[in-house]
Each structure stands twice: as C-alpha cells, then as structure tokens.
Design an enzyme around this catalytic site. Structure first.
Site, PDB file in Angstrom:
ATOM      1  CG  MET A   1       0.450   0.290   5.381  1.00  0.00           C
ATOM      2  SD  MET A   1      -0.654  -0.268   6.670  1.00  0.00           S
ATOM      3  CE  MET A   1      -2.113  -0.609   5.715  1.00  0.00           C
ATOM      4  CB  CYS A   2       4.132   3.932   5.738  1.00  0.00           C
ATOM      5  SG  CYS A   2       3.134   3.666   7.215  1.00  0.00           S
ATOM      6  NE  ARG A   3       4.648   4.604  -0.175  1.00  0.00           N
ATOM      7  CZ  ARG A   3       4.809   3.598  -1.035  1.00  0.00           C
ATOM      8  NH1 ARG A   3       5.051   3.858  -2.320  1.00  0.00           N
ATOM      9  NH2 ARG A   3       4.721   2.354  -0.634  1.00  0.00           N
TER      10      ARG A   3
ATOM     11  CG  ASN B   1       1.035   7.558   3.097  1.00  0.00           C
ATOM     12  OD1 ASN B   1       0.992   6.414   3.528  1.00  0.00           O
ATOM     13  ND2 ASN B   1       1.191   7.825   1.806  1.00  0.00           N
TER      14      ASN B   1
END
Length: 235
Positions: free
Chosen positions: A1-3, A41
C-alpha cells in the site's frame, strides 16, 4: 500500500516523478505494477520540494485521489528542485483519510513517506506525539525525534524501522526520506528500486519506466544517496 518516489541531482520538476514517466506516480495511483498490498492508491497524495528562498521544504498535500486534482499538472510543471519527494496513499484499514495523515510528513528540512503498515502500539513509545493518529505519522514522528537529537537521516530511519519491526514482526516499513542534500530509504516488506542517471539518482517503490537502469534494493536494507554515491547496507 502506497507508492513513493524521490530525486536527488540536477534540478527537475515534480512532473518528472508524477506525469511525465509512463509509470509515474499518477499511473501508480490507479494501476501500480508491483504493489503487493492493495490495488489502488486513492486515499490522498503529497509532494515536497526545496527552494533556496526558504529554510524549510515546500509541501502540498491532499486527501483526494491524485487524478481528481485539476490544479496538480500545472503545479507539478512549475515546482522544480534538486531534491524532490512525492507519494500516493492507500490508507491502512482503520486509519484516517485526511491531509495530516498524508505523506510527506515534515520536520525542519526533513521530509518522509511511509509505504506499508505497522501496529501503532509498536511505534507509539518511540515518539512523544504525532500530527495524526495514523501509523505513518507516528513512524515519521519517531524518525524526526531522533533527527532533532542529532541522528543523521539514514541512522534515524534504521533505528526506528528495526525497533518497530522487532515489536511488530508483520510490519511493512518501507520509509523514504530526504533533507534537501541526501536521500535515505528502508526496504522492509515491500519493493524499492533506484536508478542512476548522468545528473542524479531516482529512488522509487517501483520503476517509473522500462529503462534497464533500475536496480532492486534487497529486503531488510538501508539505501542512502549523497551526491552521486549510492550505498546499500543490511538492516
């Protein structure tokens, strides 16, 4: 999760992390290629950059999906710096979706993003307080507290990640931070890549394009970038 992604080198625009690459953060917000946890995201995004006219970095954070912000393309084309950091967020279940919970978090010259999740009980005793109740804000607060005590950027990240990882073995603790002159990042449970260019270094959760220069950083490692030097050490 998240970039997340960061640049250190010759001055570039934030568009070079977000809109210009074929798999920049805009694309990664709705179609990440290497994300192991979560599909999109869409729980906010943020970016930070350094201007010589200011002693602290400039930040722009929103709690909406990146693709819904009509003001972003023009802003990203104008915001230019030798050190950039940007992130898109997929909130951990139960965490608030608000700007104060969105990276990059900041303290003085330091900017920080977190890709992953951690039990808040594993980090709350590592800091005196945080700007949000989310797990990432507590991690950032712990790193910043060590920085104010004199720790260098990579040293602060490593200490917090190892301590939090010991308390929560299931934690994913990929942190990405910068101070205007260097980048530090941890790999702990998710992917991270770096790419040397003739005029600087890119660091990102996943490659921004298909060029052959991208190199994966091994798990449980600390990456630091200073000038043209890239160092990778085990955690």
């Amino acid at each position: 999760m998240c970039r997340h992604a960061a640049w250190l080198g010759a001055a570039r625009t934030l568009a070079s992390l977000i809109h210009e690459p074929p798999y920049g953060l805009l694309v990664q917000s709705y179609a990440p290629r290497r994300q192991r946890h979560g599909l999109i995201n869409a729980d906010g995004y943020g970016m930070g950059w350094y201007d010589p006219a200011r002693p602290e970095p400039v930040r722009y954070r929103r709690s909406v999906p990146m693709w819904t912000d009509a003001n972003l393309p023009a802003l990203a084309e104008i915001a230019r710096s030798t050190c950039l950091l940007a992130a898109v967020r997929s909130a951990t279940v139960g965490m608030p979706v608000e700007e104060s919970a969105t990276a990059p978090f900041a303290d003085g010259a330091w900017l920080l993003s977190h890709n992953g999740r951690v039990d808040r009980d594993a980090v709350k005793d590592l800091a005196d307080g945080a700007e949000s109740t989310c797990d990432s804000a507590w991690l950032a607060a712990a790193v910043f507290q060590r920085g104010r005590a004199g720790a260098e950027l990579g040293e602060a990240l490593a200490d917090v990640v190892v301590r939090a990882g010991e308390k929560d073995p299931a934690a994913r603790l990929n942190l990405l931070a910068c101070d205007g002159a260097s980048i530090a990042a941890t790999v702990w449970g998710d992917t991270l890549f770096h790419h040397r260019h003739h005029d600087g270094v890119l660091v990102a959760s996943e490659p921004l394009d298909d060029s052959p220069g991208w190199r994966a950083v091994p798990d449980r490692a600390l990456l630091t970038v200073s000038g043209e030097d890239v160092t990778i050490e085990p955690l």
